[in-house]
Design an enzyme around this catalytic site. Structure first.
Site, PDB file in Angstrom:
ATOM      1  N   SER A 134      31.762 -88.918   2.292  1.00 24.48           N
ATOM      2  CA  SER A 134      32.842 -88.281   1.537  1.00 24.48           C
ATOM      3  C   SER A 134      33.770 -87.393   2.353  1.00 24.48           C
ATOM      4  CB  SER A 134      32.263 -87.464   0.378  1.00 24.48           C
ATOM      5  OG  SER A 134      31.729 -88.320  -0.602  1.00 24.48           O
ATOM      6  N   LYS A 174      37.050 -77.843  -2.158  1.00 24.21           N
ATOM      7  CA  LYS A 174      36.779 -79.032  -2.973  1.00 24.21           C
ATOM      8  C   LYS A 174      36.235 -78.627  -4.343  1.00 24.21           C
ATOM      9  CE  LYS A 174      34.220 -83.427  -2.510  1.00 24.21           C
ATOM     10  NZ  LYS A 174      33.354 -84.193  -1.587  1.00 24.21           N
ATOM     11  N   SER A 183      34.603 -88.675  -1.437  1.00 24.10           N
ATOM     12  CA  SER A 183      35.016 -87.903  -2.590  1.00 24.10           C
ATOM     13  C   SER A 183      35.898 -86.699  -2.251  1.00 24.10           C
ATOM     14  CB  SER A 183      33.766 -87.430  -3.347  1.00 24.10           C
ATOM     15  OG  SER A 183      32.970 -86.592  -2.533  1.00 24.10           O
TER      16      SER A 183
END
Length: 474
Positions: free
Chosen positions: A180, A81, A156
């Protein structure tokens, strides 16, 4: 060697077996991924930064070790990520402030994964600083949901979820403060797990005991998820909160066949509106635990302070981590981030103390709840995937929200009480969009959680619904 399409569709566990047997090499897999990304990522924008040269160099070094001695992942490629540093690779955090930032050193999480046989080949897209459960930013643009490219992938960890759902990854790294790992898993029809605090070591930033956010695994099914959790887990002296590896692997626990005896299901955890279709789909899935002999009852712990508590503690986190950016680069921050930082800077010691006390009280009540129930089930998101142009969910079931994160209460309430939680695909809306079931265990109860999730995954028959090719709007 199997065809590219067969490899794209294979499970991560199967790919690791092929790597250990020598049927495929890490270099073969990187070629497969590069081809698949070229084919589909232009439609969804999940992996905007790629580092295949670095990945091939690392793979060649790894291949000098004997097969079977290359770590748990054995050379399996994995995306990281874009909030997490990878040495020598563009790491933007989704912010124009870091548009050209290339860190010299990787986060210890990345170092640990690479020492365990992971090969980093890409960074997955994320909203600016991970703020907001819709993956868009001013650096790379929006990530689109592959089930309907007019829809949000949530966030996210949206880029990671989409990469998995479209066959651009077998496993993926993500992180979770307010859902997330769970929100994008729900929206994209894959699995994402928020582990217990300390289960996955990472480099501390800004605060040694900063623990609202944790790092965790994402995958297409529970066994693959457990495999990556095994590869991510372990203590490290640089992370004082990190936990030692357990005697039995999480993959073995997932495969153990252990059955929960008593299940609680709640459509709303007593704190939030929920779309009626989402509630109906998750309830139907939860009730199917009865087929395994479990008692399923409607119940939830008392989480009434969750909204106030999370608002304060999240704002405090933004203040300590990003106040300097507000002072020096305000014009480059998105409005939601500015609001969060300013909310944090306005806090009094009394407000912070009250929020910490609320968190303790809710955690105590939740621990007591888990003396009666083995697992708690609820929707992972309160709505189905929404239009990608909407920055966030402004209302649900006739109730308007006060801010851009309040719609996430059903997941951030679980964050506050320190429980491991995952999102398991459990069905589809009438329009064909995925819905995730949030499954929660007591703190440090990942083994029980994974065993229960694998059992329900088998009952529901959802395994193998991904990867898919991106689908245009209907």
């Amino acid at each position: 060697m199997a065809s590219n399409q067969e490899l794209v569709r294979a499970t991560a566990c199967a790919i690791v077996d092929k790597l250990n047997s020598g049927e495929v090499s890490p270099l073969d897999l990187l070629d497969v991924l590069e081809s698949r990304i070229a084919e589909v990522d232009g439609l969804v924008n999940a992996l905007p930064t790629r580092c295949f040269d670095r990945a091939r160099s690392h793979a060649k070094t790894l291949m000098k070790q004997p097969k079977g001695e290359r770590g748990l992942l054995a050379g399996l490629p994995i995306p990281i990520k874009d909030l997490t540093s990878v040495a020598g690779v563009l790491t933007t955090q989704g912010s124009p402030i870091y548009r050209n930032h290339i860190p010299d050193r990787s986060d210890l999480l990345v170092e640990h994964l690479e020492s365990n046989g992971g090969v980093v080949y890409a960074k997955s897209n994320t909203p600016e600083f991970g703020a907001g459960a819709n993956t868009f930013n001013e650096v790379f643009g929006a990530t689109r949901n592959p089930w309907d490219t007019s829809r949000s992938a949530a966030g996210s960890s949206g880029g990671a979820a989409v990469a998995l759902a479209t066959g651009m990854a077998w496993l993926a790294h993500g992180s979770d403060m307010g859902g997330s790992l769970r929100n994008p898993a729900s929206f994209c029809g894959i699995v994402g797990l928020r582990p217990s605090i300390g289960r996955v070591a990472h480099t501390p930033n800004f605060k040694i005991d900063r623990n609202l956010g944790v790092q965790g695994p994402m995958a297409r099914n529970i066994e693959d998820l457990a495999l990556l959790l095994d590869a991510m887990s372990g203590e490290h002296p640089a992370d004082p909160l990190s936990l030692p590896v357990l005697p039995t692997s999480f993959l073995a626990e997932a495969r153990s066949g252990k059955r929960p005896k008593r299940i609680a299901y709640s459509p709303d955890l007593g704190i939030t509106p929920v779309d009626p279709e989402v509630a109906a789909i998750t309830r139907k899935a939860a009730l199917r635990f009865a087929e395994a002999g479990a008692i399923v009852e409607e119940a939830h712990p008392d989480l009434r302070e969750a909204h106030e508590c999370f608002h304060v503690l999240r704002a405090f986190d933004f203040a300590i981590s990003k106040a300097e950016l507000l002072r020096s680069k305000r014009d480059l921050l998105k409005p939601e981030v500015i609001w969060n930082i300013e909310e944090g800077l306005k806090l009094t010691v009394e407000q912070i103390a009250r929020a910490e006390a609320q968190r303790i009280a809710m955690t105590v009540r939740t621990l007591e709840f888990f003396k009666t129930y083995d697992l708690l089930l609820a929707p992972a998101t309160i709505v189905a995937p929404f239009p990608v142009e909407n920055r966030y969910v402004a209302e649900c079931a006739g109730q308007k929200f006060d801010n851009y994160v309040e719609w996430l209460g059903i997941v951030y309430a679980i964050t506050l009480v320190c429980c491991p939680a995952l999102s398991l695909p459990c069905g589809f809306t009438a329009s064909g969009l995925p819905v995730g079931l949030q499954m929660v265990a007591a703190p440090r109860g990942e083994a029980q959680l994974l065993a229960g999730a694998k059992l329900l995954e088998d009952i529901l028959g959802v395994r193998g619904t991904t990867p898919i090719d991106p689908r245009p709007p209907k």
